[in-house]
Design a protein around this motif. Structure first.
Motif, short mmCIF file in Angstrom:
data_model
loop_
_atom_site.label_atom_id
_atom_site.label_comp_id
_atom_site.label_asym_id
_atom_site.label_seq_id
_atom_site.Cartn_x
_atom_site.Cartn_y
_atom_site.Cartn_z
N TYR A 27 0.86 -1.18 0.00
CA TYR A 27 0.00 0.00 0.00
C TYR A 27 0.90 1.24 0.00
CZ TYR A 27 -3.63 -3.36 0.90
OH TYR A 27 -4.49 -4.41 0.79
N SER A 28 0.75 2.04 -1.05
CA SER A 28 1.67 3.16 -1.24
C SER A 28 0.93 4.47 -1.45
CB SER A 28 2.59 2.87 -2.43
OG SER A 28 1.83 2.71 -3.60
N ALA A 29 1.70 5.54 -1.36
CA ALA A 29 1.18 6.89 -1.62
C ALA A 29 2.31 7.71 -2.23
CB ALA A 29 0.69 7.54 -0.33
N ALA A 30 1.95 8.67 -3.05
CA ALA A 30 2.94 9.53 -3.70
C ALA A 30 2.64 10.98 -3.37
CB ALA A 30 2.92 9.33 -5.21
N PHE A 31 3.69 11.72 -3.04
CA PHE A 31 3.55 13.12 -2.66
C PHE A 31 4.64 13.96 -3.30
CE2 PHE A 31 2.30 10.57 1.11
CZ PHE A 31 0.94 10.85 1.11
N VAL A 32 4.30 15.18 -3.68
CA VAL A 32 5.30 16.13 -4.18
C VAL A 32 6.20 16.51 -3.01
CG1 VAL A 32 5.66 18.46 -5.08
CG2 VAL A 32 3.84 17.02 -6.02
N LEU A 33 7.49 16.53 -3.26
CA LEU A 33 8.49 16.86 -2.25
C LEU A 33 8.94 18.30 -2.39
CD1 LEU A 33 10.50 15.98 -0.02
CD2 LEU A 33 12.07 15.36 -1.89
#
Length: 109
Positions: A27-33
Motif C-alpha cells: 500500500y503506497s502513496a505519492a507526494f510532491v516533495l
C-alpha cells in the motif's frame, strides 16, 4: 486521512475477494516533495517548480522542514501506507534528494 483508510480497506477487501491475502499488496502513496532547512530554502525550492509554499503544504505532507515532514507522514504510515514515493519535480536539484535521504529517511525507519 479517513478517505485513505477507507480506500485501503476497499482494496484489501477486493484483493481478498480475488483469493489473495490482503497483505499481498504494498500500500503506497505519492507526494510532491519540497523540503528545506528553513522557510527560505523551502520557498526557493517551491519557486523553482513554479509553486506556492502554502498551496504545496495544503496538498502534500512532504513539504516543510525534515521534522515537519516526519510529523505529517506519521498519520499516513499509521493509516496503512507502507511505501511513500516522493515526487521530485526539480530534477536539477540533486541536493534535495540527498537532504531528504540524510534528514528524513532515517527518522522513518
Amino acid at each position: 486521512m479517513d478517505g485513505l483508510i477507507q480506500q485501503y480497506a476497499r482494496v484489501a477487501a477486493a484483493v481478498e475477494e480475488a483469493g489473495r491475502a490482503k497483505d499481498s499488496l504494498t500500500y503506497s502513496a505519492a507526494f510532491v516533495l519540497c523540503a528545506g532547512r528553513d522557510d527560505a530554502e523551502i520557498a526557493r525550492r517551491a519557486a523553482a517548480i513554479g509553486r506556492e509554499v502554502d498551496e504545496l503544504r495544503s496538498n502534500s505532507p512532504a513539504v516543510g522542514t525534515p521534522d515537519e515532514i516526519v510529523d505529517k507522514l506519521g498519520p499516513f504510515l499509521q493509516g496503512g501506507v507502507q511505501r511513500v514515493y516522493l515526487q521530485v519535480l526539480d530534477m536539477s536539484d540533486l541536493e534535495h534528494i540527498e537532504f531528504i535521504a540524510e534528514t528524513v529517511v532515517p527518522q522513518l525507519r
